[in-house]
Design a protein around this motif. Structure first.
Motif, PDB file in Angstrom:
ATOM      1  N   GLU A  48      39.202  51.736  47.680  1.00  0.00           N
ATOM      2  CA  GLU A  48      40.408  50.921  47.545  1.00  0.00           C
ATOM      3  C   GLU A  48      40.130  49.750  46.626  1.00  0.00           C
ATOM      4  N   ARG A  49      40.906  49.678  45.562  1.00  0.00           N
ATOM      5  CA  ARG A  49      40.814  48.573  44.602  1.00  0.00           C
ATOM      6  C   ARG A  49      39.379  48.300  44.177  1.00  0.00           C
TER       7      ARG A  49
ATOM      8  N   GLN B 177      43.504  40.007  44.205  1.00  0.00           N
ATOM      9  CA  GLN B 177      43.374  41.044  43.191  1.00  0.00           C
ATOM     10  C   GLN B 177      42.052  41.804  43.254  1.00  0.00           C
ATOM     11  N   THR B 178      40.959  41.183  43.684  1.00  0.00           N
ATOM     12  CA  THR B 178      39.660  41.831  43.582  1.00  0.00           C
ATOM     13  C   THR B 178      38.756  41.436  44.737  1.00  0.00           C
TER      14      THR B 178
END
Length: 648
Positions: free
Chosen positions: A598-599, A503-504
């Motif tokens: 990105e993210r 997720q991160t």
């Protein structure tokens, strides 16, 4: 100075090349693979001696051995090296033409490898014994292969071995008719299907689901599609089914249902949008992901539709079993007899007529089988034409277990997709073949390898492709590849203690981002992949120009920043993001930087410095530089790019 006519030719060539590139390039976006990889970099490949119309694969995971069957031969291959250990020649009829022997079935049966083929329209099976000591490979002819191998390789066939018993489906007649699923050979009684149970079936897969605590209740599940009995105009012509039979089923008594399944039941397998009554009904492939508790096992089914989309629906084995155990029998209105039709009993020959009559005349369940895991829509719907499916379970470095879908397209590509709850993330696309589609595909979960067979060659693809994400900790984590983790050796195959989070990128720290325990060669490799693309160009006023930024993630957003000026999005062309300048002005000079985002992670990818040419010395006319000799290749390409871009 380049003549004007030559300049026009080069410009025209660049223009046409640009147009070709534009038609075959993936676009940036979340529904596309994040990375595009080339199969030419895969070290393990095996070329066939001649293109094969059909190939079949069988993997002995306990021995790390792969068997590949083609026309007139079976190869025994070491999975780790792709080295051909043995070759079995199996041409029993003729040397050429339609009489050749296309191998269609390879199974491990009893004490040998069991191989069947078309054998010149006379299906035949053999037992193969590998070399032992000084004894060479031995081929022992076994028996007639009718009902195990089809007469022609294009006909439907299915095979499965369970504890020394061989189950198979293949046409009993030359024209492809009389197709049914049977227990054909082994220690148990041979049994077959009642003719009215299926209508023009195409068998796709069969799976034995073990029950460690209840061995006598183990069942074999068969997935197939068949002609719909509903002939109304709005009904789909074909429907998908799941059926089951008991492993201990020995058929009925001599007086009724002798050598016929007494436990056969089938149900409609539904994949689609129930509220809209929109369904995918053409089953293509099935992969059963087994769990320690059989009720937790999952069935991944690949479907296609009449509107050129493919879908993956996921079912739990508990849901499938509940339909067979609790649903009413379609068309049956009486009291349900005891034992319930379809129940596994040790002595099937003693079942009462009442139970067998329901199986005989009402084997279909009234209730349709929907997915309780994703009940409102298919788990994954795509415009890609997928043809084959496998699923691997991966224990990642973040201590979580992930399911990874491996999907083959009809154009020779493999998509590696991460299952994240109800979402999918396409980690990568690997392009393996330009010449044909995938014929056979098999997964070695133990070795974390995917074996893919084409008409011309076989690829053994390592699923951890971590070296592609070795530029930094952030890049390794952004890949969301559960096979990979970042540690002090860079992005490597999953190692406990490495950093990975789906997720991160917050797990990455400045201290941990740089590998500091690498040998000198590895350090140079990492530094090279981490390096920012930098260049300087001298460009005159008034000419067109473009700057390029390499795309390393098709899920990132790329922006250009003119230092001290504006920020703009890029124009994608090929695997590059471009910044187009139709004509340079005084304000166009200076430093340009390309960033990917990105993210939550921002990275500098490319940097350029544009400067004006020095003024020529009026005292020396020979020092004057023609406009098109200053970075003329870049200028010509820039003009072509601008023309192509404006043309779109």
């Amino acid at each position: 100075m380049m003549p004007l006519i030559d300049l026009s030719i080069v410009l025209l060539l660049n223009f046409h090349l640009t147009r070709v590139i534009l038609t075959d390039i993936p676009n940036l976006g979340q529904d596309k693979p994040r990375r595009f990889l080339n199969g030419d970099t895969i070290p393990i490949q095996l070329q066939h001696p001649a293109d094969q119309n059909f190939t079949v694969l069988f993997l002995q995971e306990t021995k790390d051995v792969l068997y590949l069957g083609g026309t007139d031969f079976v190869l025994k291959i070491d999975v780790d090296s792709n080295y051909v250990m043995e070759t079995f020649q199996l041409n029993k009829s003729a040397n050429e033409g339609p009489c050749r022997n296309v191998i269609t079935v390879i199974q491990e049966f009893q004490d040998s490898l069991f191989v069947c083929g078309t054998n010149g329209y006379k299906p035949q099976c053999w037992k193969l014994y590998s070399q032992v000591g000084n004894r060479s490979s031995e081929i022992v002819e076994s028996y007639d292969g009718t009902g195990i191998s089809p007469y022609v390789y294009t006909q439907n066939r299915l095979s499965l071995t369970v504890e020394g018993d061989l189950y198979a489906a293949a046409p009993l007649e030359y024209d492809g008719s009389s197709l049914q699923f049977r227990r054909k050979a082994g220690s148990r009684t041979n049994v077959w299907m009642y003719d009215n149970w299926v209508s023009e079936p195409t068998f796709v897969a069969a799976s034995w689901v073990r029950r460690k605590e209840d061995r006598d209740n183990e069942k074999i599940y068969i997935f197939f599609r068949e002609k719909n009995s509903d002939s109304s105009p709005e009904a789909d012509p074909w429907v998908t089914r799941v059926a089951r039979v008991c492993k201990v089923d020995e058929g009925g008594s001599k007086r009724f249902f002798q050598n016929t399944w007494t436990s056969f039941l089938k149900a409609r397998l539904v994949c689609g949008y129930p509220k809209e009554s929109l369904y995918f009904n053409h089953l293509l492939d099935v992969y059963v992901l087994h769990a320690d508790n059989w009720r937790d096992s999952r069935v991944y089914a690949l479907f296609t539709s009449s509107w050129n989309s493919t879908a993956v629906c996921v079912y739990s084995m508990a849901d499938i079993d509940d339909v067979f155990e609790k649903s009413n029998f379609k068309g049956y209105e009486g009291d349900i007899p005891v034992p319930r039709p379809g129940t596994c009993v040790k002595n099937s020959r003693g079942l009462p007529y009442a139970t067998l009559n329901v199986v005989k005349d009402h084997s279909e369940m009234s209730k349709w089988l929907h997915s309780s895991i994703h009940p409102l829509a298919p788990f994954y719907v795509s415009s890609y034409n997928y043809t084959k499916l496998a699923v691997d379970r991966v224990r990642a470095a973040d201590q979580h277990t992930y399911n990874v879908l491996l999907l083959a397209t009809d154009t020779g590509k493999i998509h590696k997709c991460l299952e994240l709850g109800s979402d999918t993330f396409i980690i990568s696309e690997t392009h393996l073949s330009n010449h044909s589609s995938v014929q056979s595909m098999i997964l070695s979960s133990k070795k974390k390898k995917l074996i893919v067979s084409f008409a011309e060659e076989v690829f053994i693809l390592d699923l951890p492709q971590c070296h592609h994400y070795n530029s930094s900790c952030a890049e390794c984590v952004l890949s969301r590849d559960p096979y990979c983790a970042w540690n002090q050796n860079g992005c490597t195959s999953t190692i406990m203690g490495g950093n990975q989070n789906k997720q991160t990128t917050g797990v990455c720290t400045a201290a941990f981002d740089e590998p500091n325990t690498l040998d000198e060669n590895r350090q140079e490799t990492v530094r090279a992949t981490q390096a920012v693309s930098r260049a300087a160009h001298v460009v005159p006023l008034g000419v067109p120009f473009y700057l390029s930024c390499p795309i390393d993630s098709y899920h990132a957003t790329y922006v250009w920043k003119h230092v001290g000026g504006d920020t703009s999005s890029c124009q994608q062309m090929g695997s590059q993001c471009l910044h187009l300048i139709p004509a340079l002005k005084s304000s166009s000079y200076g430093r340009y930087q390309c960033f990917s985002q990105e993210r939550g992670h921002t990275r500098l990818v490319a940097e350029y410095l544009l400067t004006m040419p020095p003024a020529p010395d009026p005292r020396n006319h020979s020092e004057r530089i023609p406009v098109w000799r200053v970075d003329w290749v870049v200028l010509i390409s820039a003009t072509a790019v601008v023309v192509a871009w404006l043309g779109d």
